[in-house]
Design a protein around this motif. Structure first.
Motif: not given
Length: 376
Positions: A221, A225, A333
């Motif tokens: 993650f 991101t 997400k």
């Protein structure tokens, strides 16, 4: 009635799942029924805080039972002596253990049979004990209470007992878990993560809890991101923690992962209420009490789509395959990027949590104790 209670998990400052379950049910039954006498059998010196009312009589039965050999000594030698001495009408054992050598009718709570379903996730000593004794305990009990329909069906599939012998009484949630003002949440975040938002996990650390995959999914993650999100792991190191230690050591985001160790109740509740989302990717649960705690705090949930967890979560969680790190990452997400999704989960959680109360569970268990009192 004279009701004996196995109170060995009522440990001051150390209450976890079985301890909280015992506390919530025994306290409610004792307070609601002053006409009854309750005899609490402890396996070590007790805290007077667990003597909830004048109708509770605490009795210490040695030895302290925290090892398979000591379990056997406590339940099959020491406890029968005390049951004969006090002659209760019925015995309530909330931790799936009972005495095979006692004729006192027993109402037994079995929270799960995961040691039978997944023995590889249990240390070898307890594993051998569970495999030998748990089916016998279930067959010996006058009535079996379990905490989900999933677990009820698992028991009936694994142990030859009549279906009407096993009933479901859902867990509830402690009052300390509730929403917090944003200013209070900010203070909690400042204390633990320097003010950054965080995913939260609560529970002991052992293989079934799947924390190593949670860590690797969090790493994925972060890399996909660039988020400033943190991961807070709230719980003690239990057993077989090598995979989690390896995942922490290898994580490129180790500075953004905080293992807290065992948390006092007030801190656990504050961290739950202040989390951006609660993550519970366990490989197997008989219930999944932390899901209720998150919903009670208006904290959205990401959890496994296996065993009893979908039954507890309903539509108030993002359900994912706990064996897929990518699926866990995608849920992280989504809950970060989609504010509407997060708001919807919180709203559904407010509805879902109303199905589960400790008052209801205590009333169901007490009814079973009444039904079976005096039967031999």
């Amino acid at each position: 009635m004279r009701i004996a209670v196995n109170a060995r998990f009522l440990l001051p400052g150390k209450l976890e799942g079985l301890g909280w379950y015992t506390h919530e049910l025994a306290r409610r039954m004792a307070l609601a029924h002053p006409e009854d006498e309750f005899i609490f059998f402890f396996d070590r010196p007790y805290d007077p805080a667990f003597v909830y009312a004048e109708n509770v009589r605490p009795v210490v039965v040695f030895p302290p039972a925290r090892h398979p050999l000591l379990w056997y000594c406590w339940f099959e030698w020491a406890l029968p002596l005390f049951l004969r001495r006090f002659q209760p009408d019925v015995f309530f054992s909330p931790d799936a253990y009972l005495s095979l050598r006692s004729e006192i009718p027993t109402v037994l709570t079995v929270h799960d049979i995961l040691p039978l379903q997944h023995p590889e996730q249990v240390p070898w000593g307890p594993r051998l004990y569970y495999r030998h004794f748990l089916p016998r305990y279930i067959q010996r009990a006058a009535a079996v209470v379990t905490v989900s329909e999933y677990t009820r069906q698992a028991i009936l599939a694994a142990v030859p007992v009549p279906p009407d012998k096993v009933s479901v009484a859902y867990n509830g949630c402690r009052e300390v878990f509730r929403p917090m003002q944003e200013s209070d949440q900010a203070a909690v975040r400042q204390r633990y993560t320097g003010g950054a938002p965080y995913f939260f996990y609560a529970g002991a650390i052992h293989p079934r809890k799947n924390v190593d995959r949670l860590i690797r999914a969090f790493d994925r993650f972060k890399s996909e991101t660039g988020s400033d999100m943190r991961l807070v792991l709230g719980g003690r190191q239990a057993w077989q923690t090598g995979l989690v230690e390896d995942a922490l050591r290898q994580s490129p985001n180790r500075a953004h992962i905080l293992p807290t160790g065992y948390l006092p109740e007030s801190e656990l509740a504050a961290l739950m209420a202040s989390a951006f989302a609660f993550t519970y990717l366990s490989l197997g649960e008989g219930f999944g009490l932390p899901l209720l705690e998150a919903m009670a705090c208006d904290t959205p949930v990401i959890c496994s789509n296996t065993t009893a967890l979908p039954e507890v979560a309903g539509s108030a969680a993002l359900l994912v395959d706990p064996l897929s790190e990518q699926a866990i990452t995608e849920a992280m997400k989504k809950i970060v990027a989609d504010a509407d999704c997060r708001a919807t989960l919180i709203a559904k959680g407010r509805i879902q949590r109303t199905q589960f109360t400790w008052d209801g569970a205590a009333a169901q268990v007490y009814h079973l104790l009444q039904m079976h009192a005096g039967q031999t």
